[in-house]
Design a protein around this motif. Structure first.
Motif, short mmCIF file in Angstrom:
data_model
loop_
_atom_site.label_atom_id
_atom_site.label_comp_id
_atom_site.label_asym_id
_atom_site.label_seq_id
_atom_site.Cartn_x
_atom_site.Cartn_y
_atom_site.Cartn_z
N GLY A 1 -25.94 4.76 59.25
CA GLY A 1 -25.05 5.44 58.30
C GLY A 1 -25.76 5.73 56.99
N ALA A 2 -25.09 6.50 56.14
CA ALA A 2 -25.65 6.85 54.83
C ALA A 2 -24.52 7.22 53.89
N SER A 3 -24.79 7.06 52.59
CA SER A 3 -23.79 7.39 51.58
C SER A 3 -24.47 7.94 50.34
N ALA A 4 -23.68 8.50 49.44
CA ALA A 4 -24.21 9.02 48.18
C ALA A 4 -23.09 9.08 47.15
N CYS A 5 -23.44 8.82 45.89
CA CYS A 5 -22.45 8.93 44.82
C CYS A 5 -23.10 9.55 43.59
N LEU A 6 -22.29 10.18 42.77
CA LEU A 6 -22.78 10.83 41.55
C LEU A 6 -22.40 9.99 40.34
N GLY B 1 -27.54 5.25 49.78
CA GLY B 1 -28.19 4.30 50.67
C GLY B 1 -28.12 4.75 52.11
N VAL B 2 -29.08 4.30 52.89
CA VAL B 2 -29.12 4.68 54.30
C VAL B 2 -29.70 3.54 55.11
#
Length: 376
Positions: free
Chosen positions: A319-324, A167-168
């Motif tokens: 901000g931003a994030s990422a997950c696997l 998400g960003v």
């Protein structure tokens, strides 16, 4: 904002079980996750395995760039720049072969018109395969939760095996439009074929009454009410005092500072922003204030008697994030250690006027009941 969801999920290993709730304006979602600790049951004896017919889906890793107040170090970038960095950070942390990724889903609230599909632009910029599909979802403040559950659905259905959700949000440069009348005239100008027709349109455009821009608002479209107004109204309805809110905010900021100082925010990755001398390494919105300082602030929304202030509410964030996300079987094959098992999720919708912001109160018991669990 919504991208916090991937950050929160990365802490699942610290908890025996939990229901993660993220708030939408009038819709909320809950994601039920269990610890990656090899315990087979909860304290009540309820087995915490996958639902019948579902795959054992795990969250392997989650990262985020530092969350900054809007208008600070990220202000010269674009949303896909932030998301690209989060994707790159996830790939670096896992030493990831990018060809393994079957699908990428990114959540966002305020779209950048130049890059409406931020997921695709960010994934290509981060060097993922041009043949890896990517799409962007929006569901207000639970957009990243929607990204996560979209990946869960794709994996359960067999469409994908390894997905990235993220998400960003970029509040430093939100879309500001001309008035509708001005936009209409601009389009008419393009269609005008003769000089006289063009001059006629230009003459209308010179009217000062249509020069005012349309500014975006963090508000519910159907009611026109901002979250701050809704929160103030709910606080009054439920008897939540200004002192209680200030105390909760001080606790939140104090614990955030403590976690940062002790190096517990392991999901945060440094970001070398072009044009900024030093890498951005930590959130800049943590402010530990004294009760005396907080008391001095005036009501921000319902004036003069409201209880929501700049000190006890969240700031506008970049901000931003990422997950696997993948299956347990694939994680074992790749040598990845899961942080959490993703067991179930649910979405609810409420009255956007009278029940705004109460979504978690409705979604939490539903998902717990469905999984034969309780808060005790």
């Amino acid at each position: 904002l919504d991208f916090i969801s991937t950050k929160m999920l990365s802490y699942a290993k610290q908890l025996p079980r939990f229901s993660l709730c993220a708030r939408h304006l009038s819709t909320s979602g809950s994601v039920f996750a269990t610890s990656a600790t090899p315990s087979k049951s909860s304290g009540s004896g309820v087995k915490l395995g996958p639902k019948a017919g579902s795959k054992n889906i795990v969250l392997v890793e989650g990262v985020r760039i530092p969350f900054l107040q809007s208008g600070t170090s990220y202000k010269g970038l674009m949303p896909h720049d932030l998301q690209r960095e989060a994707l790159l950070g996830l790939a670096r942390r896992l030493d990831l072969n990018k060809e393994l990724i079957d699908y990428i889903v990114i959540g966002t609230v305020i779209m950048e018109v130049k890059t409406s599909n931020i997921a695709r632009e960010a994934s290509m910029g981060a060097g993922f395969s041009l043949h890896t599909p990517a799409h962007t979802v929006t569901q207000a403040c639970i957009s990243s939760n929607q990204a996560i559950t979209t990946c869960i659905g794709a994996i359960n259905s067999g469409v994908a095996e390894v997905c990235i959700a993220g998400g960003v949000e970029f509040m430093s440069d939100v879309p500001i439009r001309f008035s509708r009348k001005m936009r209409s005239l601009m389009l008419s100008l393009n269609k005008a074929k003769t000089p006289a027709a063009k001059l006629g349109v230009v003459a209308q455009m010179l009217n000062p009454s249509i020069w005012g821009p349309e500014l975006p608002a963090v508000a519910e479209f159907s009611t026109g009410e901002t979250m701050g107004h809704s929160a103030d109204r709910l606080c009054a309805a439920f008897g939540v005092t200004r002192a209680e809110q200030d105390e909760f905010a001080m606790r939140s900021h104090s614990l955030a500072k403590k976690a940062a100082d002790e190096g517990l925010l392991t999901d945060v990755i440094p970001f070398k922003v072009p044009g900024v001398k030093k890498p951005v390494t930590q959130d800049n919105g943590i402010r530990v204030a004294t009760p005396e300082q907080m008391k001095k602030l005036k009501a921000a929304f319902v004036k003069p008697h409201g209880t929501i202030t700049a000190a006890n509410s969240s700031f506008l964030t970049d901000g931003a994030s990422a997950c696997l996300i993948t299956t347990e079987e694939k994680a074992k094959e790749m040598g990845w250690k899961p942080k959490a098992y993703l067991r179930d999720f649910i979405y609810v919708s409420q009255d956007p006027k009278d029940q705004l912001l109460l979504g978690p109160a409705y979604s939490t018991p539903k998902i717990l009941n469905r999984n034969k669990l309780s808060l005790t």
